[in-house]
Each structure stands twice: as structure tokens, then as C-alpha cells.
Design an enzyme around this catalytic site. Structure first.
Site, PDB file in Angstrom:
ATOM      1  N   TRP A 200      -0.737 -88.524  38.046  1.00 30.42           N
ATOM      2  CA  TRP A 200      -1.414 -87.941  39.208  1.00 30.42           C
ATOM      3  C   TRP A 200      -1.099 -86.455  39.351  1.00 30.42           C
ATOM      4  O   TRP A 200      -1.782 -85.729  40.081  1.00 30.42           O
ATOM      5  CB  TRP A 200      -1.025 -88.700  40.481  1.00 30.42           C
ATOM      6  N   ASP A 201      -0.057 -86.010  38.647  1.00 27.27           N
ATOM      7  CA  ASP A 201       0.297 -84.591  38.646  1.00 27.27           C
ATOM      8  C   ASP A 201      -0.930 -83.722  38.414  1.00 27.27           C
ATOM      9  O   ASP A 201      -1.091 -82.660  39.017  1.00 27.27           O
ATOM     10  CB  ASP A 201       1.297 -84.300  37.512  1.00 27.27           C
TER      11      ASP A 201
ATOM     12  N   GLU B  15       9.247 -92.245  44.877  1.00 26.19           N
ATOM     13  CA  GLU B  15       9.546 -93.352  43.958  1.00 26.19           C
ATOM     14  C   GLU B  15      10.917 -93.975  44.177  1.00 26.19           C
ATOM     15  O   GLU B  15      11.310 -94.873  43.437  1.00 26.19           O
ATOM     16  CB  GLU B  15       9.377 -92.868  42.516  1.00 26.19           C
TER      17      GLU B  15
ATOM     18  N   LYS C 266      12.961 -89.331  47.177  1.00 25.18           N
ATOM     19  CA  LYS C 266      13.035 -88.545  45.946  1.00 25.18           C
ATOM     20  C   LYS C 266      12.264 -87.235  46.137  1.00 25.18           C
ATOM     21  O   LYS C 266      12.649 -86.192  45.664  1.00 25.18           O
ATOM     22  CB  LYS C 266      12.413 -89.368  44.815  1.00 25.18           C
ATOM     23  N   GLN C 267      11.129 -87.324  46.844  1.00 26.38           N
ATOM     24  CA  GLN C 267      10.211 -86.198  46.891  1.00 26.38           C
ATOM     25  C   GLN C 267       9.326 -86.319  48.116  1.00 26.38           C
ATOM     26  O   GLN C 267       9.331 -87.329  48.801  1.00 26.38           O
ATOM     27  CB  GLN C 267       9.348 -86.210  45.642  1.00 26.38           C
TER      28      GLN C 267
END
Lengths: 748, 748
Positions: free
Chosen positions: B344-345, B487, B578-579
Site C-alpha cells: 500500500w506504500d 501492525e 508501530k506507526q
């Protein structure tokens, strides 16, 4: 530069020492310092990483073929030697900081390899490091590693990362796919991989212990998993003067082993014994081996003693003595060269040692040749012949011929040079027959002959009968289009070595077979006769080839230097030999040639030989000794030793030369001790080199172990067995009863 | 330590310099200094060998699967960078002798990488070495290398060996089998290999020239062939002060290319131009690219300018702009990490750059997503859903889902951690739909939508309708058991990001479809509402999770440090991300949330985020800027730049972080320049960081290129196209005719 203990203490002459570190020389040292036990071979790649390392771990018999475009080979299994030691954030490397000293020692007596390093990290401090390792001779699946680190000048923070590294390849070819990676019971690293084509499961277990000043350290283990890698990292502070000891015990097993192994149970048992206990156990097994296998030389130059023990060491780690499904690789288990394949090297250069000192091992190796008979029959059929035509290169029992099709660059065409040995280097079939017969004569093992030996002799005899063709002009059977042992000559007719050995093979078959056709062909085979100068022509037309000045190639730094100036097609037209060919024939079938023919032929070919094969020098040593050229013989002995154990830069990066190790034994036993089988009888007639005061060794004859001691005055033979044996000492026949000794004086 | 030209001369700020050599840092530098052109990527492995080098050469689209136990990946093709320079018998290495100085420079403007070395060999003397290389932007198959050697203090004997080295692997996995190795016309080294599973032929040609003081040297070339290697060696003496120049020109092509290449013809043509001519040609292509793509920043700290150009450089070498059969790898073509797979980046982090600056490239990338629709339909079907469920990881167009099944070690169980993203990280399907719509809005490309776009939007919309399930208790459709962008949280229900983006996806599909069921589900989908503090819960139950002190992990040296203390199952129960997850939602669908909800949610999650994903920092920068947290935004911008371009030790050994490069563009364009698409209209509202005096860049809106110049006083937009466009500058709407400029003052 390699050095050796040259002290007079005889038992200390088991040590090979290297006191420098030179990354360029590492490849050769990895092979020289290789450890193993016949089941596995572990190259001596250093724990920390350097460019160009070959971190090879091979297990005998695990052959795999990566792809149709390649031939089967021994896969390089996941590496266990890796261990990264990071000191205050800087990974230890002898190319970083200041290397104050580095000494490596292989102790041939115990099988242990030790490295002592004094190292200053780039940011200061001084570390004393000692790395030790062994491959157990008592437990064939076990390897042990130990590292001791002492911060000598000040405390430091140490991190150790060590594991099982499956990223290694065979020069880029990967034979393994990942199956399982896990940590068992928080302590044992376990990796299972499988060969891609042959489907062999390869299991590696490793467990670490960490102790500071002898007490187990309470450490936190951080597991590290990534692609094809499983390891653990431990960090701890060391006070000034404290010593961290890391032990890494490992187990390797495969689904192709003779029996299954429980790696976890083995490692638990091993952990209880520790590195020291396991090493002692393995050293005891080595001691038992040396008790019967050692050759003791009291020589002016200690190198001779160490070099011979070095050969014996490798001769005993390259072979799995109890497994007749595997041969000996041309590089043993010490490197990727020749892919673990077996050649004629085994029968002509290695088997004499086993036949005369370990007949059980010799029998195992010959039974391997019996087990691959089907492949040999298939090859004969595929080529339009009868009987059994042995593969030039052999691997697993049902692989058949596995010689690769292409070699290095052709200087003229720019193409890969085709390798024809698998098609036309056919003498191996006669060589195997020769070795079977030699074994039978030396041991009297009739059971082996009945079950296996005669079948090999008759099938190979039949092959040669179908291989020879009738030459109307000569009124003889001829063998056209072969490569003899001298591989610088392709597509030759009536190679003397091949024809004589083929005839010998057919004669052996005829001892069993009543086959008039075979007898007719054996009787009618063309056997090149000596010319007017007493020189046997190497093959039809050899004498008409161009002679060139070989001086520069004979003194070249590396073998094969002539290929920088000529391609193989051009060399084919020159009087230049890669290696002994006719000369070898004069040794193997000595009784067939008058002394003057042997002498003239030797002198003629010696001048034309480059010794670009490691097989060549020992043969020249023995023949020179036979001919009374004693100084030349000793020089060739030293040259044969230097193939793998040079004083200067080692050249064995692709692995040690197995056959050369057997050649060294032949130099000593066949050459200086004059051990030879003549018409089925044992002859011993020592004539020691000028620098040798005495020589002592054992051989086995008719299954009876004999102790042989020789010096300038003569020889003493003691029969350590229970049955009488006949021997011929300096031409004097004697029957020595079990337990008795017989001495003979050297002729004046 | 990396340094940058901080001079005021704006055009000089294209240089990244490294003035030290540290073998440990090489991995990251190999990626940072990676060169390429979208067709191929060449890591900056040094010519001479060091332990731990990753000599990666990738060609886009050459995916291969080594074995059933692995997933498909981009194979590492034979290495062309190798060149061994031996001086008086000692191979050059910066770890040998004395390294007087070593400077490396990547010139982003020309694409050339230069290394200048002053080296004293161990046995004395002084050598000046200059290594140069480039990957042609003008001829995608071509790479050029040049080495200049001068013996400064005394004459020396130099040997150069260089070739094509096929022993490289992907961390031990070998994808290629040998086909052909030969020397063509005595000059061109040629190697052909083939991928083992996908059967792609890979062809490498290389040719060397040797000149002394500018004159071609009459040298003897010695071809060297061994397993998986083909090279040539040349030896010659150099007088004191003489300079040897070696040029190595190489061609890489494959049978999967869009068009065939005649490598021999290409190299003959290239040889006529020489390294210098080819570099000039390539630099001209770079100049043309920079003319439209450059972002000029007049900043107090030159790092900002260089870092943004660094991102633009990589954004333009990671993508093959004309090939819709390939996506962008998560590490571009700069390393083995993520195996060349697309995530998806691409849609969320990279496509905004392409959509707003190179719509043709954006269209190519979205057509790739259209070409893999079949795999997405297959994945939906396999999971029991309808429509198209995009693979979490994508490779070749017909591969379907290629996410590996296992990752690193689980600290608690000792087993490999299963990777679930391929099963339950499903938001990518909505992300692709979002990107299609963004592209359509920004370009007005109705033809694309008719041919490809609507099919993606409707198929993905159908997927979500089948994916949602009815929750009787809530009286709503819910999406259970997913992984959101964060994640560190597996198996969650109603992840806000996923649900809102899924609903958005269904709404887009409903623009085309008249599907009452779909509308019913879209209307009824559970969309997590802000709590009493204005914070949107990341998923069901998030607020009840345990909060822990994250200080040590937020300041850890490396990402993923929390896994040294917790396993994933444990982290699942903690308020730790994580993000960015909900924060990203607040950026993508900003108009759906009141400012106070955005602010409160941002502050809440920012405190709980470790930024263990490279995707996280840029999003935080843009949102902080949106919320008026200007200092925080600038800090996050710098942190986003430092992901791949840190001043200290680089951490990009597995490859640069593609998405982070797109994130840097978003920081500048979305963040500081305030470029945003709001309800289909273009908004520009720059607010520069305190240290920036001005900012100038181009975007493309409705296919019209616009030049944007901003400083503290306001913004000027010039329409470089021919058609009028509507823009909204600081809330002021304007129609700018082709060729016209519109300026707006910044609000007080």
C-alpha cells in the site's frame, strides 16, 4: 608462513603453526586446517567474517543437483563457525584496530585447532582472545567451539552473536531450502533445511554457554531470526582481567545418514560434558588411531615428520570408513573443488594406504565401487560397450557419470573448454580393477572377492574387450581416442598406460572367466613397445610431436600456466605432459618392464612433465627411488608434501588434494621403505633419505599388523598378529610368526 | 558521517558526501548511494571486496520463486561492480595498508557516484585512486564504471581483474542457473543466466578499455572463467606519475523486457562514446528531469535542500515509468528487503508525488493495479468474498498474493512469528481505490477511469460489501478481524482507518453502480465515533488496553526494540502503535473530521506511537502542520528525512525506504506548501518552517504544469500550461489562465 615444531621431542612434531594473518592466504589455510571425521568436514573459516571466506561444512553423501544445467555435488550446509564478538560497539576483526599477534595451531595429535590473538580495538584497550574448535572423532555428528575473551587493560562491554547461517552457497549455487527454524527449550538453536533435488533433510542444532571466570553467567539471550539464519545475541560487561568463555556445541545430522540422530539429546549429553570433556573424548579416539597409523621419522628437518603426519591426518578425516555408499572426494571434505566427486585418485593414489594399513577401510571403498556397478554398466551401454565402464566422476550410488561438461576459458576461442574426461578418459575402469586385485593380494580376502571383487574384475574385463577394435594394418587390437592420465593429450590412440592397464584388467578377468573371445583380445591387444632408446611411446605418434622449452612453466607460480599461452588443442601437439602417465605405468606394472626401459622412459618423460596435477610428484618420487636417483626422489617427496603444506603461501583454497596425501604415504612406504607387492608377495627394502636417521610405521599384510623399523643399517619387522606371514626383506625371504621379529641388514 | 554542501550556491546543493570508510556502515551507504533508472537498480557496493557487502543488481519485473518454501522475489543478478586492483602483488583494500583518505560523493544532479582514495599499500608507495560510475538515464540497459590509478611516489606493477560475477545470491537464495559464458570478439564478456522457476533469460555484457595517460594501452587480456564467473585480467607496469584509466561499460537485458536489446551492438556504440560521453548523455537526461521535478528550498540548513533532492532522486530511479506490468518495491531497486514487492506504500505514500508531478507515471502505476485485478479477484474468491481483494504484497502481474508466511523470532515461544498481513491486513484494497480517485480528481483523466479506474473502484467496493458483516447488537455492519496500518495490533475489530476507508471505497463504487445492497451496507457500516475527549478509538476496545511508558523505545537506536521485551501477542494488549493509523485517517479523509477531533486524536496517538515504521513520520509532520504545530511538524520532517539520510550511521542496509521518500515530498508539498485536494479542488496555502526563506516547486493539476513559489509573504502560482485552472490560495479562489501568474499574500 607456516611453521612446524622442529624440536627433537618426537611426539611434539604434531603441530602446524601459522603466526601471521593475511586475508589472501586464508583460503588455503581453511583447507589445511580443515577438521573432520569422515562423516563431516569443517573448513577452518575464522569465526569473524572476512571477504573471500569459504565457510564450508560438508556431510558425506548428501549429494544434490541444483538444476539440469549443473551436475550433482556435495552441498555446503549451513555454517556453524560464525561468531561475532563486538567489543564496545566495534565488531572484532583482525583487519580492524591493531593486530598485535595472531597464532594458529592445528594439533594433528588431538585434532584441535587453536587461535590466539592479541588485539587492540580501534578505540583503545587490549584484548586477549583464544578460539578453539574440534570435530569429534568419537561422535561423528558433533562439533565443538570455544572462545575466551579477556579485557586486559580495562573493562569493556562485550556482545556475542552466534548461530546457524544458511546463507552460504556452493560458489553461488544454493542446494537447500528452508524448512524449520526454531529455538528449542530456550537454549537449542535448531535449523532444518532440505536439498532441493535429492530431498535430503539436513538438521543443525547448536547450543551456547557463557561463563565469566569459570562461573556460568546469567545472561539474557536474544534470539535472532532472519532469512536462512538463526542465532542468538548476548551482551554483558567484562571487568578488567575477567575472562568470558563462550562454548558452542553443535550437532549435524541428515536423513541420508546410516542411522538417525536425536540432535537435542546429543546436545544435552554434550552440554553435560562440556567442550573440555568432549575434546578429551575425541583426542582419545585420535590417540587410538595414531597408535596404529603413525609414521615416525627421525629426520634432520622436522618438516618431513609433520608433513607425513599431516597427510595421515587428512587421510583419516576424508573417508567414512564404515559407509560403502560414499567414495572419497578429490578434495576430501575440505573444499568445493571437484564437488565431492570421486575419481581414479581413490584407487591409484589413496587405496594403497588403506589397503596396506586399514584393510577394512579399503574394503568399504571397493564395495562402494561395487555398489555403483549399475551406473558403470549403464555408462557402458550408453557408449555402445559391454560390461562395466566406470564413471570418470562418481557421487551418490545411483548417480552414474557426473563429470561436468565444461571447464575454464579457451584462450583462443573465448568459449568454455569442453571437458571430455567423462567420455574418453577411460583408464579409471582398469584402475579400479587393479585396486581390487591389489586389495585381494594384500589381504587374502576371498570372501570379498567372491561377493564383490570378481564381479568387478569380470565386468570391467568385458568392457575392455568390447572397447578394443581390430587394426588390420597392425594385426592387433587397438584402443583409439582416449585421454590417458596425462590430460594435456586428448583423443590419442593406444595410450600406453591405458592399453597396458586394460590388458592387465582383462587378464584379471580371465582368472575367473573362461572366455575365448576375451582371451583372444587380451592376447592381441597392442602394447606399445620401447623405441630404440628404451622409451615407451606415451601413445601413437607421441615421438613426432614438437618439443618446446618448458622451463618457465615448470617454475611457474601456479599450475596450468601454460594455458596462458596455448589452448588445449595447441598443447595437444606438444611434447608436454600435465602429469606422470607412462611413468605411472612403470610404477604400477613395474614387473612388466626391464630396468633400463623404466630408467630411460622415466628420464625422457620427467623432462617433459609440468606436474600441473597434484598426482604427479609422488609417483616421480617413488620411481626415482626405484631407479636409485635418491636425491631426486627426496626432492620429489618434498615437492609432494608442499602441494598442500608449503612453507610459503598455501594453494589449496579449493580444498586439500586427497590423492596427494595418499601420494605422500606412497613416497614413504613404496619409496623410502621399499614396501611393494611383487607377484603377490610382500617386499620391504628401506633405503632412507640422507637426512633421515630412522623410520618406523605399521602395515597390515594378510590381515596381520606388522611393525616396521628401519635405519641406515637395515630393517626390523615385528609381526603383531597371530598368524605367520611371508615377507621379503632386501631380497631375503622370511616367514615371521605371530609375535616374532625378523631383522635384515641393508645391502652394502 | 554523511555531509552535505551547505554553501549558498543553490545549484551546488545536490551533493551527498561521505568522508570516512567504516565497513559496518557500508550496507546503508550502498543503498543511499544506489543508482538506477527504474529499469535497473545498482547498489553502491565498492569495487573491491569486503565482508558483508550486498552486491545487488536488480532489474524490475524479473520475479522468480526459488522453491515452494519461498515466495517470489526480485533476483539479484550477476554483479558488474567487481574490480580487483592488485598493486605489486597486494590487492587494493581500504582495510589493508594505510587509508590516507577516502571521499565518496553522489551527485544527485548528474547521477554520478565518485570515490577518491589516497592509499598507501602495506609495502609502501602512495596511490591516488578515483572510481566513478553511473547508471544511464538515457539508455536504461547501460551502466558505466571508470577507475583511475596513479602511482604517486614510485612506479608499480598493476593487475586489474574485472568481470561478471554470478556467485551473488539473495541472502543465500540463488535464482539463476548458468546458460552461456563466453568472450565475444575477444573483447566483450558475455554471460547469460536464466531464472530457475520463471525462466527469464538475463544477459550481461561487459567490455573494458585500458588507457595510460590518455592513450589506449596495448594490453594482453587473460580471460578467466570459473563457476558462475567470467572475467578478464590485465597486468601492466605503471611509471611514477602515470595514470591508468580502466573503463568498464556494461549492458543488462532480460527476456522479460518490453523490447529486446542487442547488447553487443549497444556496447560497440557505447565504446565509441566512452565513459565521458555516455555520462554527459545521461546527465542531460537528469537535467531535463530536474527542470520539472526539482524542489528548491532556500533554507538556513542546507541539509533540508539536499534531503528533499535525495528523496526526488530516489523517487525517480525506483519506478519504471512506462511499464504497467511492474509496481514499486518497498525498497525500490536498492536492496533485498521486501523482495521487490509492492505494498500500500505505493498508493498512500508514493502516488501523491507522481499524481501531482508526473501524472503519466501515476497512470502507469494504477494500470499495474488494474492488471493485477485477476489476482485480486482470485484472492477475494479464495477468502470467500466477492469483488477484488488486493494482495498485501504484489509482484509480477499474475502472481497474486506473495506475502511470506513467517517473519522473525518470537521472544517467548522461540518459533518464527507468522506473518498475517497477507490474510487480514486488508485496507490496501481501499487504499488503491482512494489513489485511483485522487488521480482522477487531480488529472481529470476520464479515459483512464472509463478503461480502468471504474473497474477498480467497483470491484473493490464489492469486496467491502461482502467483507462487512451485520452486528445485531450494534445494528450496524462491522469489519472484524483485521490488521490496520498499525501492525502492532492483530485481529482487531472495526479498525477506524479500515472502516472509514472501506466506506469511502464503497461510496466511490456507488458513483458508478446502482446497487441498493451496496448502498445499504455503505450506509450501515460502523464508523467509530470520537469519544468524550474527541479521540477516535483506533478499534473496538482500544481505550481499555494497558498504557505503558514508551520512553525507552521511542528513543531506541533501532526500530522494533520493543520486541526485545514483548512478543507480538503481548504488544497486542498495549496502547502502543508501530506507526500512524488513526492519524493517517485524519490526513486522508480530513474533511470527515472536525478540527478538534483531529487535534485531540493526533495528540492522543502521537504519544502512543513508536514510529517503528518508516511510513509514520511524514504523516505526523503533515498533520502537525495542519494543526498549527509548526515546530513539531518541522521536527517530524527532519526525522522523516533521517530515515534514509541520517547524519550519523545509515540504517538502510536492506534498501532505502521508498514510501519514506514519498513521505518527504508530502511533508514539503502537503505540509509546508499546504497543497491539498479539497472536495476535488486544488488548495495551496504555504506556511514555511522558520528556517526556510523560500520554496519553489512544480505540480501538475488537470494536466497543466504549475510553478509554485512561496516565501513568508505569500505564494505565486504560474500556470505553465495552456488551459486555465482553478486554484484556491489561502482560501482565495482564482482561475489562472495558461501562461498567467496569480499571487496571494499569506494571512497575517
Amino acid at each position: 608462513m607456516l611453521t612446524f615444531d622442529r624440536g627433537t621431542a618426537e611426539l611434539e612434531q604434531f603441530i602446524i603453526t601459522e603466526t601471521a594473518f593475511d586475508a589472501q592466504a586464508e583460503g588455503g589455510l581453511e583447507a589445511i586446517f580443515c577438521q573432520g571425521n569422515g562423516y563431516l568436514g569443517q573448513r577452518a573459516a575464522l569465526e569473524e567474517r572476512y571477504a573471500g571466506q569459504a565457510r564450508n561444512l560438508f556431510v558425506t553423501g548428501t549429494f544434490d543437483r541444483f538444476h539440469d544445467s549443473e551436475v550433482t555435488e556435495l552441498p555446503n550446509l549451513p555454517d556453524l563457525t560464525n561468531l561475532t564478538l563486538t567489543v564496545d560497539g566495534v565488531p572484532f576483526s583482525m583487519e580492524r584496530g591493531e593486530l598485535v599477534s595472531c597464532t594458529r595451531e592445528l594439533n594433528l595429535q588431538t585434532g584441535e585447532l587453536t587461535r590466539r590473538v592479541l588485539w587492540r580495538p580501534p578505540h583503545g584497550g587490549l584484548l586477549t582472545l583464544c578460539f578453539r574448535r574440534f570435530v569429534s572423532l568419537a561422535r561423528e555428528h558433533l562439533l565443538g567451539f570455544q572462545v575466551e575473551v579477556t579485557c586486559t587493560e580495562a573493562g569493556c562491554a562485550v556482545t556475542v552473536e552466534s548461530g546457524i547461517d544458511g546463507t552460504v552457497t556452493n560458489s553461488g549455487t544454493q542446494h537447500l531450502c528452508e524448512r524449520v527454524k526454531r529455538l528449542i527449550g530456550g537454549r537449542i538453536l535448531f535449523m532444518e533445511e532440505e536439498t532441493v533435488q535429492s530431498g535430503i533433510g539436513c538438521r543443525l542444532h547448536a547450543a551456547h554457554t557463557f561463563a565469566v571466570d569459570g562461573c556460568e553467567a546469567a545472561v539474557r539471550r536474544l534470539p535472532i531470526m532472519r532469512r536462512r539464519y538463526l542465532g542468538e545475541a548476548v551482551s554483558l560487561p567484562l571487568q578488567k582481567g575477567q575472562t568470558l568463555r563462550v562454548e558452542k556445541l553443535c550437532c549435524v545430522s541428515t536423513t541420508r545418514d546410516l542411522a538417525p540422530t536425536d540432535g537435542v539429546a546429543l546436545l544435552y549429553e554434550a552440554a553435560a560434558m562440556g567442550y573440555g570433556g568432549l575434546l578429551r573424548e575425541s583426542a582419545a579416539a585420535w590417540a587410538a588411531l595414531w597408535a596404529t597409523q603413525d609414521i615416525r621419522i627421525d629426520a634432520r628437518d622436522g618438516y618431513d615428520q609433520v608433513a607425513v603426519r599431516f597427510a595421515l591426518y587428512h587421510l583419516n578425516i576424508m573417508v567414512k570408513k564404515d559407509d560403502d555408499r560414499v567414495g572419497i572426494g578429490a578434495k576430501g571434505l575440505s573444499g568445493e573443488g571437484y564437488k565431492g566427486h570421486s575419481f581414479w585418485d581413490t584407487e591409484i593414489f589413496l587405496l594403497p594406504y588403506y589397503t596396506f594399513t586399514q584393510p577394512d577401510t579399503a574394503r568399504t571403498l571397493l564395495r562402494y565401487r561395487h555398489r555403483i556397478l549399475d551406473g558403470a554398466r549403464r555408462k557402458a551401454r550408453d557408449h555402445g560397450y559391454r560390461g562395466a565402464m566406470y564413471p570418470w566422476e562418481s557421487a551418490w550410488i545411483d548417480d552414474g557419470e557426473v563429470t561436468p561438461l565444461f571447464g575454464g576459458a579457451d584462450i583462443v576461442t573465448g568459449e568454455c573448454t569442453p571437458i571430455l574426461t567423462g567420455h574418453i578418459e577411460q583408464h579409471i575402469t582398469a584402475d579400479i580393477a587393479y585396486a581390487v586385485w591389489q586389495y585381494a593380494q594384500a589381504t587374502g580376502d576371498a570372501a570379498f572377492m567372491d561377493a564383490f571383487g570378481w564381479e568387478i574384475l569380470t565386468e570391467t574385463g568385458r568392457f575392455w574387450a568390447s572397447r578394443a577394435t581390430w587394426d588390420e594394418q597392425r594385426q592387433a587390437y587397438v584402443i583409439r581416442d582416449v585421454i590417458g592420465p596425462d590430460e594435456y593429450k586428448e583423443h590419442v590412440d593406444n595410450n600406453a598406460y591405458t592399453n597396458y592397464m586394460a590388458e592387465n584388467n582383462m587378464r584379471l578377468a580371465l582368472q575367473k572367466l573362461n572366455d575365448p573371445d576375451l582371451r583372444h583380445i587380451a592376447d592381441g591387444l597392442w602394447l606399445p613397445a620401447p623405441d630404440e632408446n628404451g622409451v615407451i611411446p606415451q601413445f601413437d605418434g607421441y615421438m613426432a610431436l614438437q618439443a618446446i622449452d618448458l622451463t618457465r612453466y615448470r617454475h611457474a607460480e601456479s599450475v596450468g600456466d601454460i594455458f596462458k599461452d596455448y589452448n588445449l588443442a595447441q598443447i595437444n601437439g606438444l611434447q608436454v605432459s600435465k602429469q606422470s602417465d607412462t611413468v605411472l605405468l612403470l610404477l604400477l606394472l613395474a614387473e612388466r618392464f626391464p630396468p633400463e626401459v623404466r630408467r630411460q622412459s622415466y628420464l625422457f618423460y620427467e623432462a617433459r612433465t609440468l606436474h600441473d596435477s597434484s598426482l604427479s610428484k609422488a609417483t616421480h618420487c617413488v620411481l626415482a627411488q626405484d631407479l636409485g636417483l635418491d636425491g631426486v626422489a627426496y626432492d620429489y617427496f618434498r615437492a609432494a608434501c608442499a602441494v598442500d603444506l608449503p612453507i610459503s603461501a598455501p594453494k589449496s583454497a579449493e580444498g586439500i588434494h586427497s590423492a596427494a596425501m595418499g601420494g605422500i604415504w606412497q613416497c614413504v612406504a613404496y619409496g623410502f621403505a621399499g614396501v611393494r607387492m611383487v607377484d603377490g608377495a610382500l617386499r620391504i627394502a628401506p633405503r632412507l633419505p640422507a637426512g633421515w636417521r630412522s623410520l618406523a610405521f605399521r602395515i597390515v599384510w594378510q590381515m596381520q599388523p606388522l611393525a616396521v623399523e628401519a635405519d641406515a643399517s637395515g630393517v626390523r619387522v615385528t609381526n603383531l598378529g597371530s598368524l605367520s606371514v611371508s615377507v621379503c626383506l632386501y631380497g631375503q625371504s622370511a616367514v615371521i610368526a605371530g609375535g616374532a621379529t625378523f631383522a635384515a641388514a641393508a645391502p652394502a
